[in-house]
Design a protein around this motif. Structure first.
Motif, PDB file in Angstrom:
ATOM      1  N   TYR A  92     -39.771 -14.125 -45.798  1.00 18.51           N
ATOM      2  CA  TYR A  92     -39.143 -14.719 -44.398  1.00 18.51           C
ATOM      3  C   TYR A  92     -39.322 -13.619 -43.272  1.00 18.51           C
ATOM      4  N   LEU A  93     -38.997 -12.232 -43.526  1.00 22.76           N
ATOM      5  CA  LEU A  93     -39.143 -11.445 -42.620  1.00 22.76           C
ATOM      6  C   LEU A  93     -40.642 -10.951 -42.113  1.00 22.76           C
ATOM      7  N   PHE A  94     -41.673 -10.824 -43.131  1.00 26.93           N
ATOM      8  CA  PHE A  94     -42.994 -10.741 -42.698  1.00 26.93           C
ATOM      9  C   PHE A  94     -43.577 -12.088 -41.969  1.00 26.93           C
ATOM     10  N   ALA A  95     -43.085 -13.345 -42.270  1.00 28.62           N
ATOM     11  CA  ALA A  95     -43.564 -14.447 -41.679  1.00 28.62           C
ATOM     12  C   ALA A  95     -43.071 -14.434 -40.154  1.00 28.62           C
ATOM     13  N   VAL A  96     -41.981 -13.987 -40.028  1.00 30.93           N
ATOM     14  CA  VAL A  96     -41.222 -13.773 -38.656  1.00 30.93           C
ATOM     15  C   VAL A  96     -42.170 -12.929 -37.775  1.00 30.93           C
ATOM     16  N   LEU A  97     -42.403 -11.863 -38.564  1.00 33.75           N
ATOM     17  CA  LEU A  97     -43.187 -10.320 -37.969  1.00 33.75           C
ATOM     18  C   LEU A  97     -44.513 -11.046 -37.598  1.00 33.75           C
ATOM     19  N   PHE A  98     -45.209 -11.796 -38.231  1.00 33.90           N
ATOM     20  CA  PHE A  98     -46.423 -12.101 -38.015  1.00 33.90           C
ATOM     21  C   PHE A  98     -46.535 -13.213 -36.845  1.00 33.90           C
ATOM     22  N   MET A  99     -45.828 -13.932 -37.133  1.00 39.63           N
ATOM     23  CA  MET A  99     -45.594 -15.122 -36.293  1.00 39.63           C
ATOM     24  C   MET A  99     -45.244 -14.696 -34.658  1.00 39.63           C
ATOM     25  N   THR A 100     -44.619 -13.579 -34.542  1.00 39.50           N
ATOM     26  CA  THR A 100     -44.170 -13.151 -33.332  1.00 39.50           C
ATOM     27  C   THR A 100     -45.463 -12.316 -32.823  1.00 39.50           C
ATOM     28  N   ALA A 101     -46.212 -11.682 -33.598  1.00 41.51           N
ATOM     29  CA  ALA A 101     -47.292 -10.733 -33.167  1.00 41.51           C
ATOM     30  C   ALA A 101     -48.504 -11.792 -32.594  1.00 41.51           C
ATOM     31  N   VAL A 102     -48.758 -12.889 -33.377  1.00 43.75           N
ATOM     32  CA  VAL A 102     -49.973 -13.656 -33.055  1.00 43.75           C
ATOM     33  C   VAL A 102     -49.785 -14.189 -31.690  1.00 43.75           C
ATOM     34  N   PRO A 103     -48.835 -15.035 -31.231  1.00 41.96           N
ATOM     35  CA  PRO A 103     -48.500 -15.386 -29.592  1.00 41.96           C
ATOM     36  C   PRO A 103     -48.841 -14.167 -28.596  1.00 41.96           C
ATOM     37  N   ASP A 104     -48.145 -13.297 -29.225  1.00 42.37           N
ATOM     38  CA  ASP A 104     -48.331 -12.047 -28.144  1.00 42.37           C
ATOM     39  C   ASP A 104     -49.833 -11.820 -27.852  1.00 42.37           C
ATOM     40  N   TYR A 105     -50.491 -11.772 -28.980  1.00 42.67           N
ATOM     41  CA  TYR A 105     -52.078 -11.473 -29.135  1.00 42.67           C
ATOM     42  C   TYR A 105     -52.696 -12.475 -28.142  1.00 42.67           C
ATOM     43  N   PHE A 106     -52.436 -13.745 -28.333  1.00 39.29           N
ATOM     44  CA  PHE A 106     -52.823 -14.994 -27.580  1.00 39.29           C
ATOM     45  C   PHE A 106     -52.889 -14.683 -26.172  1.00 39.29           C
ATOM     46  N   GLU A 107     -51.584 -14.352 -25.676  1.00 39.47           N
ATOM     47  CA  GLU A 107     -51.289 -14.058 -24.398  1.00 39.47           C
ATOM     48  C   GLU A 107     -52.075 -12.869 -23.691  1.00 39.47           C
ATOM     49  N   GLU A 108     -52.473 -11.919 -24.390  1.00 36.64           N
ATOM     50  CA  GLU A 108     -52.911 -10.640 -23.965  1.00 36.64           C
ATOM     51  C   GLU A 108     -54.327 -10.850 -23.863  1.00 36.64           C
ATOM     52  N   ASP A 137     -57.214 -15.701 -51.454  1.00 36.78           N
ATOM     53  CA  ASP A 137     -57.732 -13.986 -51.584  1.00 36.78           C
ATOM     54  C   ASP A 137     -56.886 -13.362 -50.479  1.00 36.78           C
ATOM     55  N   TRP A 138     -56.624 -12.235 -50.631  1.00 34.48           N
ATOM     56  CA  TRP A 138     -55.712 -11.612 -49.525  1.00 34.48           C
ATOM     57  C   TRP A 138     -56.592 -10.990 -48.517  1.00 34.48           C
ATOM     58  N   ARG A 139     -57.690 -10.682 -48.799  1.00 32.15           N
ATOM     59  CA  ARG A 139     -58.584 -10.004 -47.561  1.00 32.15           C
ATOM     60  C   ARG A 139     -59.047 -10.961 -46.805  1.00 32.15           C
ATOM     61  N   GLU A 140     -58.996 -12.319 -47.103  1.00 36.26           N
ATOM     62  CA  GLU A 140     -59.428 -13.498 -46.163  1.00 36.26           C
ATOM     63  C   GLU A 140     -58.260 -13.638 -45.368  1.00 36.26           C
ATOM     64  N   VAL A 141     -57.134 -13.460 -45.810  1.00 34.76           N
ATOM     65  CA  VAL A 141     -55.990 -13.863 -45.054  1.00 34.76           C
ATOM     66  C   VAL A 141     -55.472 -12.430 -44.191  1.00 34.76           C
ATOM     67  N   ALA A 142     -55.831 -11.195 -44.456  1.00 35.18           N
ATOM     68  CA  ALA A 142     -55.584 -10.386 -43.645  1.00 35.18           C
ATOM     69  C   ALA A 142     -56.726  -9.753 -42.838  1.00 35.18           C
ATOM     70  N   LYS A 143     -57.788 -10.276 -42.803  1.00 37.15           N
ATOM     71  CA  LYS A 143     -59.015  -9.872 -41.964  1.00 37.15           C
ATOM     72  C   LYS A 143     -58.699 -10.426 -40.592  1.00 37.15           C
ATOM     73  N   PRO A 144     -58.077 -11.757 -40.325  1.00 34.95           N
ATOM     74  CA  PRO A 144     -57.977 -11.909 -38.832  1.00 34.95           C
ATOM     75  C   PRO A 144     -56.871 -10.911 -38.214  1.00 34.95           C
ATOM     76  N   LEU A 145     -55.939 -10.158 -38.898  1.00 40.51           N
ATOM     77  CA  LEU A 145     -54.863  -9.409 -38.381  1.00 40.51           C
ATOM     78  C   LEU A 145     -55.519  -8.073 -37.896  1.00 40.51           C
ATOM     79  N   GLU A 146     -56.556  -7.801 -38.443  1.00 43.88           N
ATOM     80  CA  GLU A 146     -57.277  -6.579 -38.011  1.00 43.88           C
ATOM     81  C   GLU A 146     -57.674  -6.619 -36.598  1.00 43.88           C
ATOM     82  N   VAL A 147     -58.117  -7.905 -36.116  1.00 45.61           N
ATOM     83  CA  VAL A 147     -58.176  -7.892 -34.711  1.00 45.61           C
ATOM     84  C   VAL A 147     -57.009  -7.732 -33.734  1.00 45.61           C
ATOM     85  N   ILE A 148     -55.853  -7.850 -34.203  1.00 43.51           N
ATOM     86  CA  ILE A 148     -54.711  -7.757 -33.357  1.00 43.51           C
ATOM     87  C   ILE A 148     -54.376  -6.142 -33.572  1.00 43.51           C
TER      88      ILE A 148
END
Length: 103
Positions: free
Chosen positions: A23-39, A75-86
């Motif tokens: 829950y905590l990390f889902a909220v963390l990721f979910m709030t970081a992604v829209p900020d990246y979209f705006e920027e 696979d974890w690498r597949e899911v974490a790769k988009p976060l490298e952009v942020i």
């Protein structure tokens, strides 16, 4: 039989801790992604935006993504790769999530 029934309380609390961590990390990721979209919505690669939206676009998608990672569904690498952009910090935090949820 009684040993199994007595261990149900511990099993319940283990699931609670795993759920809280998710829950905590889902909220963390979910709030970081829209900020990246705006920027950087105009300068970012559309492929990365689609991957971020698919994996972390809503609370439900973030929880399902994290559950799939800890249960071996993806696979974890597949899911974490988009976060490298942020941010590299996002990838580091995502890796900590994976470590925290492994047995």
């Amino acid at each position: 039989l009684f040993a199994i029934l007595d261990s149900m309380g511990s099993l319940f609390w283990c699931f609670c801790i795993i759920g809280l961590t998710q829950y905590l990390f889902a909220v963390l990721f979910m709030t970081a992604v829209p900020d990246y979209f705006e920027e950087s919505s105009s300068t970012a690669d559309p492929t990365h935006l689609d991957e971020l939206r698919d994996y972390y676009g809503s609370f439900y998608k973030s929880m399902v993504t994290l559950f799939m990672v800890i249960s071996g569904g993806t696979d974890w690498r597949e899911v974490a790769k988009p976060l490298e952009v942020i941010s590299p910090v996002g990838t580091f935090v995502a890796t900590l999530t994976e470590i925290a949820n492994k047995d």
